[in-house]
Write an enzyme that holds these catalytic residues in place. Structure first.
Site, mmCIF file in Angstrom:
data_model
loop_
_atom_site.group_PDB
_atom_site.id
_atom_site.type_symbol
_atom_site.label_atom_id
_atom_site.label_comp_id
_atom_site.label_asym_id
_atom_site.label_seq_id
_atom_site.Cartn_x
_atom_site.Cartn_y
_atom_site.Cartn_z
ATOM 1 N N HIS A 188 55.424 101.498 14.825
ATOM 2 C CA HIS A 188 56.529 102.459 14.765
ATOM 3 C C HIS A 188 57.642 102.128 15.760
ATOM 4 C CE1 HIS A 188 55.003 105.385 11.857
ATOM 5 N NE2 HIS A 188 53.796 105.041 12.297
ATOM 6 N N ASP A 192 61.422 102.232 14.642
ATOM 7 C CA ASP A 192 62.541 102.884 15.331
ATOM 8 C C ASP A 192 63.675 101.896 15.593
ATOM 9 O OD1 ASP A 192 61.164 105.251 15.361
ATOM 10 O OD2 ASP A 192 60.581 105.137 17.475
ATOM 11 N N ASP A 218 64.507 107.539 6.836
ATOM 12 C CA ASP A 218 65.177 106.233 6.780
ATOM 13 C C ASP A 218 66.387 106.286 5.849
ATOM 14 O OD1 ASP A 218 63.804 106.540 4.445
ATOM 15 O OD2 ASP A 218 62.820 104.581 4.470
#
Length: 301
Positions: A188, A192, A218
């Site tokens: 993750h 990010d 997203d």
């Protein structure tokens, strides 16, 4: 205060003007630059051509009076702190202005050295905190773009401008391809980073007047006043910058986005949610074409 506070004093009474000048000249604790306007029209002209830190406003002027004066200022200069200058008999109107957004009010007969300094300092600081809090409420923490709420608020303002210019408005809906794969394979943190990288690319690809927001996990959206070739220009810049990003090999993963565009005439009612939904449908056509192409390539191999 280290720097001089630039104050627009909107006041027409000669005795009050002289008193205000005397107060500020005698109080060495206030570094200030005072600029005076006797009418609201003159004040609005000065506001267009100067960067003021504060407004001191009398609600009884020759060309306009009452709460309408404050509303006229607030409508155009929402980020400037306003202190109301009031006579004792008009304190109720001054209080109404505070309820509508003025920072404070001063009863002229009670004006003194300490109250003015305290009120100015507190008003500027409260206004700064108000702006910061308002900005936080409409900003996505990770990407620093507008969040969904901020995008809708700023797009409403853009629609109003487009109506005045008699121009249509365009919407781009952008979705990062393969975001789940980035998160699952790289973690993750890299997911990010992908969001941050795409946000930077969108900023660099758009004009200062365009509104950019992260409206979902997203998913990103851009609203813009549609001028000749601007859709193609923005879209091409986005795709070119993503290609350059991937060639740089600074990240572990490759970036890819799918984009849908929808344009609308703004002279009637505009449902922003519906416009985004239409751009979303067009975006999914591109995303599905990519999936079909990937499956064909995979089957051939």
């Amino acid at each position: 205060m280290n720097k001089a506070v630039k104050i627009l004093v909107i006041e027409h009474n000669e005795e009050d003007i002289s008193f205000i000048q005397r107060v500020f000249s005698l109080d060495k604790g206030i570094k200030s630059e005072l600029i005076f306007a006797e009418r609201i029209a003159q004040a609005l002209d000065l506001l267009k051509s100067n960067d003021f830190d504060l407004i001191m406003l009398n609600l009884a002027l020759p060309d306009l009076s009452g709460i309408r004066i404050f509303e006229e200022i607030l409508d155009k200069y929402t980020e400037l702190p306003v202190i109301i200058l009031s006579n004792p008999a008009d304190e109720a109107i001054a209080l109404e202005a505070v309820r509508k957004g003025a920072q404070d009010y001063i009863i002229k007969s009670e004006t003194g050295f300490y109250p003015i300094k305290r009120i100015i300092n507190c008003s500027i600081e409260r206004n700064r905190l108000r702006i910061n809090m308002a900005q936080l409420s409409i900003t996505d923490e990770l990407t620093k773009l507008y969040n969904r709420r901020g995008f809708f608020i700023m797009t409403q303002q853009q629609l109003a401008l487009a109506r005045r210019l008699c121009q249509p408005v365009g919407f781009l809906f952008i979705d990062i391809d393969g975001m789940k794969d980035i998160n699952d394979f790289w973690g993750h943190h890299q997911g990010d980073q992908a969001l941050i990288d795409v946000s930077k690319i969108l900023r660099e690809s758009c004009r200062a007047t365009d509104v950019i927001g992260r409206i979902g996990g997203d998913e990103f959206a851009i609203s813009f006043i549609k001028e000749m070739n601007c859709i193609e220009n923005i879209e091409n810049r986005i795709r070119n910058k993503i290609e350059l990003h991937n060639k740089s090999r600074l990240q572990k993963h490759m970036l890819s986005v799918s984009i849908g565009c929808y344009c609308i005439n703004v002279q009637g009612y505009v449902d922003i949610q519906r416009a985004l939904a239409e751009a979303d449908k067009i975006m999914y056509l591109e995303k599905n074409r990519k999936k079909c192409l990937y499956r064909r390539i995979s089957n051939q191999s």
